[in-house]
Design a protein around this motif. Structure first.
Motif, PDB file in Angstrom:
ATOM      1  N   ALA A 146       0.833  -1.207   0.000  1.00 48.59           N
ATOM      2  CA  ALA A 146       0.000   0.000   0.000  1.00 48.59           C
ATOM      3  C   ALA A 146       0.868   1.258   0.000  1.00 48.59           C
ATOM      4  CB  ALA A 146      -0.932  -0.002   1.217  1.00 48.59           C
ATOM      5  N   VAL A 147       1.947   1.238   0.808  1.00 44.01           N
ATOM      6  CA  VAL A 147       2.861   2.392   0.858  1.00 44.01           C
ATOM      7  C   VAL A 147       3.613   2.522  -0.462  1.00 44.01           C
ATOM      8  CG1 VAL A 147       4.867   3.393   2.008  1.00 44.01           C
ATOM      9  CG2 VAL A 147       3.088   2.263   3.366  1.00 44.01           C
ATOM     10  N   LEU A 148       4.117   1.411  -0.984  1.00 49.29           N
ATOM     11  CA  LEU A 148       4.847   1.452  -2.262  1.00 49.29           C
ATOM     12  C   LEU A 148       3.977   1.997  -3.382  1.00 49.29           C
ATOM     13  CD1 LEU A 148       7.031  -1.773  -2.723  1.00 49.29           C
ATOM     14  CD2 LEU A 148       7.739   0.614  -3.004  1.00 49.29           C
ATOM     15  N   LEU A 149       2.729   1.568  -3.419  1.00 49.88           N
ATOM     16  CA  LEU A 149       1.823   2.029  -4.464  1.00 49.88           C
ATOM     17  C   LEU A 149       1.560   3.526  -4.341  1.00 49.88           C
ATOM     18  CD1 LEU A 149       0.010   1.280  -6.862  1.00 49.88           C
ATOM     19  CD2 LEU A 149      -1.822   0.767  -5.224  1.00 49.88           C
ATOM     20  N   GLU A 150       1.385   4.011  -3.108  1.00 53.27           N
ATOM     21  CA  GLU A 150       1.143   5.445  -2.892  1.00 53.27           C
ATOM     22  C   GLU A 150       2.360   6.255  -3.339  1.00 53.27           C
ATOM     23  OE1 GLU A 150      -0.643   8.997  -1.899  1.00 53.27           O
ATOM     24  OE2 GLU A 150      -1.600   7.017  -1.853  1.00 53.27           O
ATOM     25  N   LEU A 151       3.551   5.804  -2.968  1.00 47.72           N
ATOM     26  CA  LEU A 151       4.768   6.522  -3.353  1.00 47.72           C
ATOM     27  C   LEU A 151       4.999   6.440  -4.856  1.00 47.72           C
ATOM     28  CD1 LEU A 151       7.164   5.330  -0.486  1.00 47.72           C
ATOM     29  CD2 LEU A 151       6.128   7.596  -0.715  1.00 47.72           C
ATOM     30  N   SER A 152       4.805   5.266  -5.431  1.00 47.37           N
ATOM     31  CA  SER A 152       5.060   5.078  -6.867  1.00 47.37           C
ATOM     32  C   SER A 152       4.083   5.845  -7.733  1.00 47.37           C
ATOM     33  CB  SER A 152       4.982   3.582  -7.215  1.00 47.37           C
ATOM     34  OG  SER A 152       5.941   2.840  -6.500  1.00 47.37           O
ATOM     35  N   SER A 153       2.873   6.058  -7.232  1.00 48.07           N
ATOM     36  CA  SER A 153       1.865   6.800  -7.997  1.00 48.07           C
ATOM     37  C   SER A 153       2.257   8.248  -8.183  1.00 48.07           C
ATOM     38  CB  SER A 153       0.507   6.726  -7.288  1.00 48.07           C
ATOM     39  OG  SER A 153       0.064   5.384  -7.193  1.00 48.07           O
TER      40      SER A 153
END
Length: 637
Positions: A583-590
């Motif tokens: 969830a954190v990776l997706l938020e940062l990568s977005s």
């Protein structure tokens, strides 16, 4: 056969095998819509989504009724579309039934998976309506336009997903992971009980049966998820003082009900104070009925309100409810229930609890240190054990008296005082009164300078008070966040958990995120992540996920070492660790393609497919979204 069978024959034509005639098919669709309209309510966690689904289904009634009225032959193409629509409606009915009477705990823990089921139903409806041959059906242009508009709106609505209830998710995680008997847990359970509507014996009895049904249906599958549901149910029962021999036992009944063949005791027979069948029901001024002994005890304690409605009583007369007493007698006789005469238990409780509490509150202002110490210690004990005492202490002026002791130089008095305020804050009305009396700045001071236990319970008190949204802002504005970050960094394990829970609650308010970042919370959270002995990975990542929505938070978080840590958790963490890390990776990568490249460099691709196929439901969705994001980045020249 559950759907129209379609097979290709020579020349590319479609041959449809009709398992229902045309009239039966339309009748089935209309029947399903009518049956879901009869559901009189849904679980709170999915209520909005359920009402939306029923509304979309009802918008198709004009189309179906017009097809029925026209009575024209239905072509194979139209029949196949309508049969697919019937299949989606059947799935919708099953899902709505689960949201109507399924386990509330299951629906909360698996909320994202349930939301995905709603989206799958919408996909099927879209497939059925796309290319519907309206001309073949002979429907009017008006109905055709209405359905096409509805289909377009449905497609748009699928792209607008409600954000996860992070507060609910955090509360569930804290209760499931923290096995200690803590007052802060009581505050969380109170909030969970309200959100999930598990606050009465009847609620718990119905939930027990729903969980038992769910476990039987799963038949050993999803054992981990089922165990979490059972554990949370056991926690609710223990808090309510309900004893049980196994996870699926019903609410333990008094001995006088052991021979009763029916557990469905009419709710109107049960006193809402004692939670037992009434033997001497009486009516108070508001028209509510209680057991005479219970309501008399309430009145003798100095209360002048109705316990159920909280309305002020116009008079204190108690009128016997002979009609109800007769019905209870008949029911007990039929169900072999012998109501026991209750003896007074004057030895176990003070004859005048209001007088005792009034005296204790007065002693808080004594000039003698030992008297003050005894009084605040006793108030701490009473406020922890007895909900009624919390109300009486507040009514007798105990809250301002306690707040005045928060700055007292005696450390033991200070420690017991802040803990008593924590206990009192469990009551919703007391939360407001504690805030109104100006306790927050003093509690923050104790958090900075108190003993170890005083600091821990100050953090827990701030968490409890922050359940009121206006207090989230107030605590942030009064510089309550830096000392919480300090406790998270330097406190005991218990203190760190209290601080993390309070900080999560505070940064739910977006205005507090910059304050937390300025207090160097990111560096502290990264330390918590690195300390494997704490077991607080999920808590830390949940806070980081909120902070990642802030530009300064993303800048502070998006370091290569942290991305490597996240990838490592996706590779080797627990299922919950993987879910939170993704969830954190997706938020940062977005928000940054460089994060995507960094994650790829650390080998994220090697693990995404595995999580997408075998992770938790939420982790699977995050993994699939991240894979799509990576694919999009790779297409950029």
């Amino acid at each position: 056969m559950t759907a129209a069978a379609v097979e290709r024959i020579g020349g590319g034509e479609e041959k449809v095998t009709r398992d229902l005639d045309e009239e039966e098919l339309i009748d089935e669709l209309l029947y399903v819509i009518e049956s879901v309209r009869s559901f009189n309510g849904y679980r709170r966690t999915q209520r909005k989504e359920c009402f939306n689904l029923v509304r979309w289904m009802m918008l198709l009634v004009p189309l179906l009724e017009e097809i029925q009225e026209v009575g024209a032959p239905i072509s194979d193409g139209a029949y196949a579309r309508l049969r697919l629509l019937a299949k989606s409606f059947a799935a919708a009915k099953r899902l709505l039934r689960i949201c109507h009477d399924g386990s509330k705990i299951y629906l909360a823990l698996e909320s994202e998976a349930v939301t995905a089921r709603f989206r799958a139903i919408y996909d099927k409806v879209n497939q059925a309506l796309d290319g519907m041959p309206y001309d073949d059906l002979g429907v009017s242009d008006e109905v055709k336009e209405q359905v096409e508009l509805m289909n377009l709106q449905l497609k748009r609505s699928k792209r607008r997903t409600d954000s996860q209830d992070l507060e609910l998710a955090m509360d569930l995680m804290v209760i499931l992971e923290n096995k200690e008997d803590r007052n802060a847990d009581g505050a969380i359970l109170e909030r969970l009980g309200k959100k999930l509507e598990l606050q009465t014996l009847a609620d718990l009895r119905a939930e027990t049966m729903a969980i038992k049904k769910l476990a039987n249906e799963r038949n050993g599958q999803s054992a981990g998820s089922t165990q979490k549901i059972i554990e949370l149910m056991e926690t609710f029962k223990l808090v309510c003082g309900i004893e049980e021999d196994d996870a699926f036992s019903d609410v333990t009944l008094p001995k006088y009900l052991e021979k009763c063949p029916s557990l469905m005791i009419p709710s109107e027979f049960v006193c809402s104070i004692s939670l037992e069948i009434m033997s001497d029901p009486v009516i108070v001024a508001t028209g509510q009925t209680y057991e005479r002994r219970s309501i008399q005890k309430w009145l003798d304690a100095g209360h002048r309100t109705c316990p159920k409605t909280r309305q002020t009583l116009a008079h204190l007369s108690l009128a016997p409810n002979y009609a109800l007493k007769n019905l209870i007698f008949q029911w007990c006789e039929k169900n072999k229930v012998e109501l026991q005469k209750r003896e007074t238990d004057s030895d176990s409780e003070p004859a005048d609890p209001k007088g005792e509490i009034s005296s204790l509150v007065n002693d808080l202002s004594s000039i003698h240190l030992d008297v003050q110490r005894r009084a605040v210690k006793k108030i701490r004990k009473l406020s922890k054990e007895n909900p009624e005492s919390r109300i009486l202490i507040a009514e007798n002026g105990g809250i301002p008296a306690l707040i005045s002791l928060l700055h007292y130089p005696d450390s033991k008095i200070q420690e017991n005082t802040v803990t008593a305020l924590l206990n009192l804050s469990i009551d919703e009305g007391n939360k407001q009164l504690i805030t109104k009396e100006g306790a927050i700045p003093a509690i923050i001071d104790v958090l900075k300078t108190g003993t170890v236990e005083a600091k821990e319970n100050s953090a827990a008190a701030l968490f409890s008070l922050s359940m009121l949204d206006e207090n989230k802002t107030a605590i942030g504005n009064l510089n309550g966040i830096p000392p919480l970050v300090h406790l998270l960094q330097n406190g005991t394990i218990r203190g760190k958990r209290d601080a993390a829970t309070a900080l999560f609650n505070l940064v739910l308010d977006h205005r507090n995120r910059a304050k937390a970042i300025d207090a160097d919370i990111i560096a502290t959270l990264l330390q918590v992540l690195d300390d494997k002995n704490l077991g607080m990975v999920d808590e830390a990542l949940s806070i980081i996920l909120l902070l990642a929505s802030h530009p300064d938070g993303r800048n502070a978080i998006g370091k290569l070492s942290f991305i490597e840590t996240l990838v490592g958790l996706v590779k080797e963490g627990t299922p919950k660790n993987k879910e939170c890390a993704l969830a954190v990776l997706l938020e940062l990568s977005s928000n940054s393609s460089s994060i995507v490249l960094a994650a790829l460099r650390f080998g994220i691709s090697d693990h995404l497919s595995e999580v997408a196929s075998s992770g938790t439901n939420r982790a699977q969705r995050k993994a699939n979204s991240l894979m799509q994001l990576i694919h999009n980045c790779e297409q950029i020249p």
